[in-house]
Design a protein around this motif. Structure first.
Motif, PDB file in Angstrom:
ATOM      1  N   GLU A   5      20.917   7.174  18.967  1.00 55.03           N
ATOM      2  CA  GLU A   5      20.142   6.469  19.986  1.00 55.03           C
ATOM      3  C   GLU A   5      20.626   6.929  21.360  1.00 55.03           C
ATOM      4  O   GLU A   5      21.832   6.986  21.614  1.00 55.03           O
ATOM      5  N   LYS A   6      19.679   7.258  22.224  1.00 52.80           N
ATOM      6  CA  LYS A   6      20.041   7.674  23.592  1.00 52.80           C
ATOM      7  C   LYS A   6      20.256   6.452  24.472  1.00 52.80           C
ATOM      8  O   LYS A   6      19.496   5.473  24.376  1.00 52.80           O
ATOM      9  N   ALA A   7      21.247   6.507  25.343  1.00 49.16           N
ATOM     10  CA  ALA A   7      21.530   5.400  26.263  1.00 49.16           C
ATOM     11  C   ALA A   7      21.515   5.947  27.691  1.00 49.16           C
ATOM     12  O   ALA A   7      22.551   6.333  28.237  1.00 49.16           O
ATOM     13  N   PRO A   8      20.334   5.984  28.344  1.00 50.75           N
ATOM     14  CA  PRO A   8      20.266   6.582  29.682  1.00 50.75           C
ATOM     15  C   PRO A   8      20.873   5.701  30.777  1.00 50.75           C
ATOM     16  O   PRO A   8      20.882   4.476  30.668  1.00 50.75           O
ATOM     17  N   ALA A   9      21.349   6.347  31.829  1.00 51.69           N
ATOM     18  CA  ALA A   9      21.865   5.632  33.006  1.00 51.69           C
ATOM     19  C   ALA A   9      20.699   5.151  33.867  1.00 51.69           C
ATOM     20  O   ALA A   9      19.583   5.642  33.759  1.00 51.69           O
ATOM     21  N   ASP A  36      17.721  10.943  33.760  1.00 47.55           N
ATOM     22  CA  ASP A  36      17.945  11.818  32.625  1.00 47.55           C
ATOM     23  C   ASP A  36      19.426  12.206  32.490  1.00 47.55           C
ATOM     24  O   ASP A  36      19.772  13.387  32.490  1.00 47.55           O
ATOM     25  N   LEU A  37      20.263  11.193  32.441  1.00 46.29           N
ATOM     26  CA  LEU A  37      21.700  11.381  32.185  1.00 46.29           C
ATOM     27  C   LEU A  37      22.043  10.272  31.197  1.00 46.29           C
ATOM     28  O   LEU A  37      21.860   9.099  31.513  1.00 46.29           O
ATOM     29  N   ALA A  38      22.472  10.661  30.001  1.00 47.88           N
ATOM     30  CA  ALA A  38      22.570   9.635  28.956  1.00 47.88           C
ATOM     31  C   ALA A  38      23.823   9.793  28.098  1.00 47.88           C
ATOM     32  O   ALA A  38      24.273  10.910  27.838  1.00 47.88           O
ATOM     33  N   LYS A  91      30.275   9.799  25.492  1.00 46.94           N
ATOM     34  CA  LYS A  91      30.165   9.283  26.859  1.00 46.94           C
ATOM     35  C   LYS A  91      29.854  10.408  27.839  1.00 46.94           C
ATOM     36  O   LYS A  91      30.675  11.310  28.043  1.00 46.94           O
ATOM     37  N   GLN A  92      28.687  10.372  28.449  1.00 48.37           N
ATOM     38  CA  GLN A  92      28.317  11.348  29.480  1.00 48.37           C
ATOM     39  C   GLN A  92      28.184  10.674  30.843  1.00 48.37           C
ATOM     40  O   GLN A  92      28.295  11.332  31.878  1.00 48.37           O
ATOM     41  N   GLY A 101      26.331   2.304  32.616  1.00 47.16           N
ATOM     42  CA  GLY A 101      26.643   3.013  31.362  1.00 47.16           C
ATOM     43  C   GLY A 101      26.961   2.054  30.222  1.00 47.16           C
ATOM     44  O   GLY A 101      26.431   2.199  29.109  1.00 47.16           O
ATOM     45  N   GLY A 102      27.808   1.085  30.468  1.00 50.67           N
ATOM     46  CA  GLY A 102      28.193   0.144  29.415  1.00 50.67           C
ATOM     47  C   GLY A 102      27.000  -0.686  28.960  1.00 50.67           C
ATOM     48  O   GLY A 102      26.795  -0.904  27.757  1.00 50.67           O
ATOM     49  N   SER A 103      26.188  -1.136  29.904  1.00 54.01           N
ATOM     50  CA  SER A 103      25.008  -1.945  29.557  1.00 54.01           C
ATOM     51  C   SER A 103      24.020  -1.122  28.728  1.00 54.01           C
ATOM     52  O   SER A 103      23.404  -1.628  27.793  1.00 54.01           O
TER      53      SER A 103
END
Ligand code: ATP
Length: 288
Positions: A5-9, A36-38, A91-92, A101-103
């Motif tokens: 799963e992608k987690a974008p900022a 587009d930073l995930a 972690k990116q 990021g954490g959320s």
């Protein structure tokens, strides 16, 4: 079944704080959009009925304090799931940077485990659960672009802003969101015009979007960390159309429509700052 799963900022195009509430939270009015930073979240079923978590970042807790762990624990407890999971976070997104990021890791874990454990929850239901973990988690469940009010958990979807480049620069400091809010004095601040930003996004009016960028938390972070203010000045000098600090900082971002200008800002900034990224706005949600 393994799930990725992608987690974008996110960045805040506008962030206003209206007042402090009786429950201790601040009433906010902000526009968030994903970029587009995930981080990448990998969820693997575990035979043992427990949650394990790992990441390569030394800035992130690899235990029950991790927001992704909290998301898994919440679903497990609420829906009495007797299965285990291993959560692995690539972690990116810079940590404690104002980029949520954490959320976003927590939101991605909610979406991913909803599939893995076949819970059949809608995004609306996941967003309500997310608010129990943190105020920005609800927005991150949906992605896209939105107005967030309340303590950040009341979401109204907005169209994607016009396509543009975002150059992010993070100075080598971490900022505590709670600390910034506790130092905020609402008597002497200029409030951003969030309604003007909403209208500009709806009308796809790029130049008014640039003019309406505003973040009331800059008053605290820029005062405490002059390097953040200097970075803003540099970004302006390199020819950005608009420059703002995201969230409680310290990341600042610049926007530009042109690739050549993006390159100029990106290259110019790398001498001043060790963490620089050039990304696109992901204005539409990939999760719907
Ligand atoms: P926001 O913009 O929502 O205020 P942020 O970008 O400023 O968030 P995060 O990167 O989400 O901040 O991290 C805030 C704190 O949360 C960190 O100090 C970190 O120790 C802790 N944390 C817990 N879980 C995570 C996670 N999965 N990723 C990053 N930080 C996490």
């Amino acid at each position: 079944m393994r799930i990725l799963e992608k987690a974008p900022a996110k960045i805040n195009l506008a962030l206003d704080v209206l007042h402090k509430r009786q429950d201790g939270f601040h009433e906010v009015k902000m526009i968030m959009t994903m970029i587009d930073l995930a981080d990448r979240i990998e969820l693997t079923p575990l035979k043992e009925n427990k949650i394990t978590i790992s990441s390569h970042s030394r800035y992130v807790p690899n235990d029950e304090r991790n927001l992704a762990y909290k998301a898994a624990a919440l679903l497990k407890e609420r829906f009495q799931v007797n299965e285990g999971v291993t959560i692995s976070i690539d972690k990116q997104i810079p940590v404690a940077a104002g980029l949520a990021g954490g959320s976003s890791d927590a939101a991605a874990t909610l979406r991913g485990l909803n599939k893995m454990w076949k819970l059949g929850l809608s995004l609306d239901e996941l967003a309500v659960l997310g608010a129990e973990i943190g105020s920005d988690v609800s927005f991150c469940v949906y992605g896209g672009t939105a107005l967030a009010t309340g303590r950040g958990e009341i979401i109204e979807h907005l169209p994607a802003p016009p396509p543009c480049w975002v150059i992010l620069a993070k100075p080598f400091i971490g900022v505590s969101t709670a600390d910034v809010y506790s130092k905020l004095n609402l008597e002497n601040v200029t409030h951003p015009n969030v309604d003007q930003m909403i209208k500009a996004i709806e009308e796809q009016d790029y130049s008014t979007i640039c003019q309406s960028l505003g973040n009331v938390l800059e008053t605290v972070t820029l005062e405490k960390y002059p390097e953040v203010k200097q970075l803003k000045t540099q970004l302006q000098r390199f020819g950005a159309d608009g420059v703002l600090m995201s969230g409680s900082g310290p990341t600042v971002f610049a926007i530009t429509e042109h690739e050549s200008r993006m390159q100029r800002i990106y290259n110019g900034l790398r001498g001043f700052c060790n963490q620089v990224y050039a990304v696109r706005i992901l204005g539409e949600s990939p999760f719907k």
